[in-house]
Design an enzyme around this catalytic site. Structure first.
Site, PDB file in Angstrom:
ATOM      1  CD  GLN A   9      -2.607   1.105   2.680  1.00  0.00           C
ATOM      2  OE1 GLN A   9      -2.013   1.303   3.749  1.00  0.00           O
ATOM      3  NE2 GLN A   9      -3.890   0.821   2.629  1.00  0.00           N
ATOM      4  N   GLY A  10       0.634   2.150  -0.934  1.00  0.00           N
ATOM      5  CA  GLY A  10       1.395   3.394  -1.019  1.00  0.00           C
ATOM      6  C   GLY A  10       0.540   4.600  -0.691  1.00  0.00           C
ATOM      7  CB  SER A  13       1.862   6.656   5.166  1.00  0.00           C
ATOM      8  OG  SER A  13       0.706   6.248   5.871  1.00  0.00           O
ATOM      9  CB  SER A  43       3.102  -3.200   5.467  1.00  0.00           C
ATOM     10  OG  SER A  43       2.836  -2.376   6.570  1.00  0.00           O
ATOM     11  CD  GLU A  50      -5.425  -0.545   6.448  1.00  0.00           C
ATOM     12  OE1 GLU A  50      -4.249  -0.851   6.671  1.00  0.00           O
ATOM     13  OE2 GLU A  50      -5.747   0.546   5.945  1.00  0.00           O
ATOM     14  CG  ASN A  53      -6.018   3.869  17.901  1.00  0.00           C
ATOM     15  OD1 ASN A  53      -6.145   3.368  16.789  1.00  0.00           O
ATOM     16  ND2 ASN A  53      -5.744   3.151  18.963  1.00  0.00           N
TER      17      ASN A  53
END
Length: 391
Positions: A128-129, A131, A163, A246, A371
């Site tokens: 996943q790109g 952030s 990740s 997600e 969060n």
């Protein structure tokens, strides 16, 4: 209980028995090491192919795309039994849980035909790109740019905390194709072949010594416009679809947390702390939290099956991430000085792994949407409270 309810309960029991028997016969003895180690990457791909060939790779995918079209109840049962069996960690969740469902909703027939089978068989691993150094919680602030040049996008910029980036074949990412000041407008969602010239993947060594995350740099990376998912400048909506998958129910099963508590109880017993009142209170509090989580997920699943999906998925992410961190914090207090030892595996099995997991658990409060952001979503979209002041 109605006749339909009894039939449904019986069907789930039969499904559970089927899954349990298959896992007992097929889970690699002794499990597999963390897929981060390159030399065992092939072993994890082989396990994913075993799941694929048995029809268990993606239960949630529709039948027409190679899945079983299973409802959430059946998926939760599978995850519970998967954790109980000690099966290897899934290798391609980015593809199976995020990229795949997004392609199904927004992809062209050609895109579906090219990407979906390779995700299912684990021929393609995905990362996943999203952030960036200046755009983590505030994704709308991303600066990685993509300039249209004929039938290609030319991408320049950087992604971080990617990740599995060092192993991935493909990335689903967000790039800025519009005005840099346009916020969530002017963002495009694009699929990027990680073998494209100009991509530089640099593993990030973490405090636990592992390198599960990477920085990814793009220098004049040319990507076909045909790889855009949805519309140019319309990527925000596509990204929110992916993030919904997600954060939603079904990504974490309570059985995983019960396994963590079982390991923690072994530490307590081995270290002679079973009669410590404070430790017993901690264990009781954590067990209660796991039970609450189990029932909350059950309620969320029931609501979802009635068509009531919404920002309530943020509750799940907030709860399991806090619980993960708290379980490992208690474990570190129990281990005390032993938690600092890196070579104590023989005298106290699992201690080193617990330390590694503790450091990773701290990140659960950040990934999949911090969060703090989840609390804003809950307060504003679920509880209807006034919005946080924006500058």
């Amino acid at each position: 209980m109605t006749t339909a309810a009894r039939q449904e309960t019986r069907a789930l029991a039969e499904w559970r028995a089927e899954i349990r028997a298959w896992l007992e016969a097929n889970v690699p003895e002794g499990g597999l090491p963390d897929p981060e180690s390159g030399d065992i990457l092939d072993a994890h791909r082989a396990w994913e192919r075993t799941l694929f060939e048995a029809g268990y790779a993606a239960l949630h995918w529709p039948v027409e795309y190679g899945g079983k079209g299973a409802d959430l109840d059946a998926r939760i049962v599978f995850q519970e039994e998967y954790e109980r069996a000690g099966a290897p960690p899934r290798m391609n969740l980015g593809g199976l849980m995020l990229a795949g469902p997004t392609i199904m909703k927004y992809g062209t027939p050609e895109q579906k035909e090219f990407w979906l089978p390779a995700i299912l068989s684990c021929e393609h691993l995905w990362c996943q790109g999203f952030s960036e150094p200046g755009a983590g919680s505030d994704l709308a602030n991303l600066r990685t740019s993509a300039v249209l040049d004929g039938d290609e996008l030319v991408i320049n910029g950087q992604k971080i905390w990617t990740s599995g980036g060092m192993h991935a074949d493909w990335m689903f990412g967000m790039v800025r194709t519009g005005d840099p000041q346009s916020g969530h407008r002017g963002i495009t969602y694009v699929m990027i072949d990680m073998r494209t010239p100009g991509i530089d993947v640099r593993p990030i060594k973490q405090i636990n010594g592992q390198t599960g995350f990477s920085e990814v740099f793009f220098t004049d990376v040319r990507v076909p416009v045909a790889n855009v998912m949805g519309e140019l400048n319309g990527g925000w909506q596509v990204a929110m679809e992916a993030l919904g998958h997600e954060r939603g129910a079904g990504r974490r099963t309570y059985v995983k947390f019960l396994n963590d508590l079982a390991q923690l109880r072994e530490f307590v017993t081995s270290l002679g702390q079973a009669d410590d009142v404070g430790v017993r209170e901690d264990l009781g509090r954590l067990l209660t939290a796991v039970s609450v989580y189990r029932h909350h997920v059950g309620r969320t699943v029931a609501d979802s099956m009635r068509g009531h999906d919404g920002p309530e998925a943020s509750y799940n992410k907030l709860y399991w991430s806090e619980m993960t961190a708290q379980i490992h914090e208690v474990g570190m207090r129990v281990l005390a000085a032993r938690a600092e030892l890196q070579d104590d595996e023989k005298s106290l099995p699992g201690a080193k792994q617990w330390q590694d997991n503790y450091w990773f658990s701290r990140a659960t409060r950040i990934f999949a949407g911090t969060n703090q952001i989840q609390k804003n979503i809950i307060s504003e979209r679920v509880l209807g409270l006034p919005k946080e002041p924006r500058r």
